[in-house]
Every structure is written in C-alpha cells, then in structure tokens.
Motif scaffolding. Structure first.
Motif, PDB file in Angstrom:
ATOM      1  N   CYS A   1      78.854  27.320 109.057  1.00 55.99           N
ATOM      2  CA  CYS A   1      80.212  26.791 108.827  1.00 55.99           C
ATOM      3  C   CYS A   1      80.397  25.415 109.480  1.00 55.99           C
ATOM      4  O   CYS A   1      81.459  24.805 109.348  1.00 55.99           O
TER       5      CYS A   1
ATOM      6  N   HIS B   1      74.154  26.343 104.426  1.00 57.31           N
ATOM      7  CA  HIS B   1      74.918  27.343 103.678  1.00 57.31           C
ATOM      8  C   HIS B   1      74.043  28.397 102.991  1.00 57.31           C
ATOM      9  O   HIS B   1      74.417  29.534 102.875  1.00 57.31           O
TER      10      HIS B   1
ATOM     11  N   ARG C   1      75.559  34.986 108.053  1.00 58.92           N
ATOM     12  CA  ARG C   1      76.582  35.312 109.041  1.00 58.92           C
ATOM     13  C   ARG C   1      77.457  36.439 108.504  1.00 58.92           C
ATOM     14  O   ARG C   1      77.542  36.669 107.307  1.00 58.92           O
TER      15      ARG C   1
ATOM     16  N   LYS D   1      86.526  23.829 115.292  1.00 62.85           N
ATOM     17  CA  LYS D   1      86.785  23.357 113.922  1.00 62.85           C
ATOM     18  C   LYS D   1      88.266  23.565 113.652  1.00 62.85           C
ATOM     19  O   LYS D   1      88.827  24.604 113.977  1.00 62.85           O
TER      20      LYS D   1
ATOM     21  N   PHE E   1      84.386  18.797 106.781  1.00 63.47           N
ATOM     22  CA  PHE E   1      83.517  19.788 106.161  1.00 63.47           C
ATOM     23  C   PHE E   1      83.943  19.908 104.714  1.00 63.47           C
ATOM     24  O   PHE E   1      85.113  20.161 104.436  1.00 63.47           O
TER      25      PHE E   1
ATOM     26  N   ALA F   1      82.256  21.756 102.163  1.00 67.10           N
ATOM     27  CA  ALA F   1      81.623  22.790 101.337  1.00 67.10           C
ATOM     28  C   ALA F   1      82.284  24.150 101.468  1.00 67.10           C
ATOM     29  O   ALA F   1      81.724  25.146 101.048  1.00 67.10           O
ATOM     30  N   CYS F   2      83.476  24.211 102.051  1.00 72.99           N
ATOM     31  CA  CYS F   2      84.100  25.510 102.289  1.00 72.99           C
ATOM     32  C   CYS F   2      84.501  26.191 100.983  1.00 72.99           C
ATOM     33  O   CYS F   2      85.109  25.590 100.124  1.00 72.99           O
TER      34      CYS F   2
ATOM     35  N   GLN G   1      86.149  29.238 101.133  1.00 75.84           N
ATOM     36  CA  GLN G   1      87.205  30.178 101.509  1.00 75.84           C
ATOM     37  C   GLN G   1      86.749  31.639 101.433  1.00 75.84           C
ATOM     38  O   GLN G   1      87.180  32.424 100.604  1.00 75.84           O
TER      39      GLN G   1
ATOM     40  N   LEU H   1      76.136  32.081 102.694  1.00 72.51           N
ATOM     41  CA  LEU H   1      77.342  31.560 102.066  1.00 72.51           C
ATOM     42  C   LEU H   1      77.134  31.285 100.585  1.00 72.51           C
ATOM     43  O   LEU H   1      78.080  31.159  99.836  1.00 72.51           O
TER      44      LEU H   1
END
Ligand code: SF4
Ligand code: SF4
Ligand code: SF4
Length: 290
Positions: A20, A26, A31, A198, A262, A264-265, A267, A276
């Motif tokens: 993250c 990713h 995680r 973050k 950041f 590339a989130c 959600q 991810l």
C-alpha cells in the motif's frame, strides 16, 4: 522539516515491502485484513455499515462478511501463511474505526507475539490517535493510515455528522473541530514515534475538491504519502456525484507538490486478503472467496 529524500530513505525498510506504500509491489507481496473492529466513533455521511453497524475507513465503505474474533486470528493466520508464502503485511482496517475497538489491541498483541515477522498496519479516522499512538508504537505497528477528508471544520461538518468523544456526541462544526485537532496532533505524535503515515482522502467533488490541497499542505512534514480516493456515492451522499478521472488526476497533481501521491488504490474491502492484483475476501464462514 525533513527533506523529502531523507524522509523516503528513513522509512525505506517498511515501504520496500508494503504494497500500500509501493505501487510496484501490488502484485508481488501479500497482505491480509483482519476484520476485528466493528464499531465506529464518528458518522461519515457517505458510510453505510453493511453488517449491523460496520463499515470501514480505508476502503470501499464497509463490506466485511463477518467480524473475526481475536481468538480466531492465530489459526487463521497460520493457515493463510501456508497458502501464501508471500504474505508480509497484516492490516486492521475496521470495518469500523480500529482504535475504537479493544479487539484491535488484543489482535495486535497476538500478531506481535506469534508472528513477529509480519508488518503490522492499521487504518483509523484518527480521533483516538493522540491517546493511542504510543501504544501502537509499543505494539510494533509500523504503518498507519489516517483518513482526513477536510482540515477546516466548516467543510468537515458537511462530511461528518457527529463525533463521539469522551462520552459525548459532538455534532456539526463542534465535532469536526475535535476530529481535525486530534488528527493533526495524533499524526504528529505517531510520526515522532517513527510510524510511517499515509493520509487517505475521499474526493467529494461538491464538498472538498478545491480544499484537498490544504490537507496535503497540513501533513506535508508528518505524512509519507497521500492516497486520494473517489467518493462512492452512498447513504446520505447517494445523490452526490463521483469525481471524474480528470478531476482525481488534477487534484493529485496539485497535492503532489506537498505530499507524494499513491495512484494505484483500488479501495479494498475491510476483509481483503491476498495480492492486491487479486480480489479475494473472506466468505461467511471465514473462508476465502474469489
Ligand atoms: Fe465509516 Fe470509517 Fe467514517 Fe467510521 S470513520 S463512519 S467506519 S468511513
Ligand atoms: Fe494497506 Fe490500509 Fe490495509 Fe494497511 S490498513 S494493509 S495501508 S489497506
Ligand atoms: Fe489500500 Fe487501496 Fe492498496 Fe487496497 S488498493 S490495499 S485500499 S491502498
């Protein structure tokens, strides 16, 4: 004030292995989120809790199939490690506010003792951060996400209806003031204790779009990264619009001057597990689903 490069290298031991905080990881590092924290102490207008009273800070508001009990965590993680040798990060992201649930601390103690090699991560709205920053550092939590959607009470009051603090409900601007003060104080405290922070910010075009850069400025010396995520119009915000990709990208560009962004989130849900690049989460019986 710490120079950006020094700040980056100071935290490299964590950011090198945390997906993250590092977009390149990713699809490499695993995680898991442990959904142990159902209750929340503030009322965001976009947040509907989807089981009972749950929701989440970090993520797509509030989907976790079941709440895990701290006593289930050890076995769950042992099984998971066998299946996922690349698992490196254990996060608690709600589905309510992590710091408002004693189960969070019980879980962190178990993870700290039984799985010392996993990076412990937490997400919170920050209301109780001044009180618990030291405890988190003592429990070896390395990374912390604080969701900050405005740093002016007159704006935040349109995002958060009330704040429950020290036994009282504080509505509107009064509650917003307490939340902002504690977020700023808490992040500073956590930063001084060596945590990598973050800032998550929900971009709500009609409410905070032109204000988000103020958030980036406010945390430029104490946070490591900002993650601006689009509003998913729900609950009391169901009639508001999502930002366009151009708007998200413009706001990120503005904020980047103060805080690295950041981009590339996706959600994740509060019970997300795995890489991810995969979309796994917990099933009703605590199994993984695809
Ligand atoms: Fe929902 Fe998180 Fe806001 Fe609480 S802090 S109301 S869980 S979005
Ligand atoms: Fe990532 Fe947030 Fe989960 Fe930590 S709590 S692992 S930063 S999504
Ligand atoms: Fe967190 Fe977003 Fe990464 Fe999911 S995609 S783990 S919510 S930063």
């Amino acid at each position: 004030m710490m120079n950006k490069e020094i700040k980056m290298s100071k935290f490299a031991h964590v950011t090198k292995v945390h997906p993250c905080y590092n977009e390149k990881l990713h699809d490499k590092i695993g995680r898991v989120h442990l959904p142990v924290a159902p209750k929340c102490n503030i009322a965001c207008r976009f947040c509907r809790r989807s089981i009972g009273e749950e929701s989440c800070c970090e993520n797509r508001p509030g989907v976790a199939h079941h709440i895990m009990k701290p006593e289930e965590v050890e076995e769950y993680l042992r099984d998971l490690i066998k299946k996922m040798p690349n698992l490196k990060v254990v996060g608690i992201a709600g589905p309510g506010d992590s710091l408002f649930n004693k189960e969070t601390f019980e879980t962190l103690e178990i993870v700290n003792e039984k799985f010392p090699d996993l990076i412990k991560c937490l997400s919170t709205n920050g209301l109780l951060l001044p009180k618990y920053a030291k405890k988190l550092a003592d429990l070896n939590v390395k990374t912390l996400t604080v969701t900050v959607n405005a740093v002016k009470p007159e704006i935040l009051k349109d995002i958060v209806d009330w704040v429950y603090y020290e036994g009282k409900v504080h509505k509107g601007e009064e509650g917003a003031k307490i939340l902002i003060k504690n977020q700023i104080e808490g992040v500073k405290k956590a930063y001084d204790l060596g945590l990598v922070i973050k800032i998550n910010t929900v971009l709500i075009p009609e409410i905070n779009m032109e204000h988000i850069v103020e958030i980036a400025k406010t945390f430029k010396d104490t946070a490591y990264l900002q993650n601006i995520i689009p509003l998913i119009p729900m609950y009391k915000m169901e009639n508001l619009r999502r930002p366009t990709c151009e708007e998200i990208s413009r706001v990120r560009d503005e904020c980047e001057e103060y805080l690295p962004q950041f981009r590339a989130c996706r959600q994740c849900r509060a019970d997300a597990v795995g890489l991810l690049s995969e979309e796994k989460h917990l099933g009703g019986e605590g199994k993984e689903l695809n």
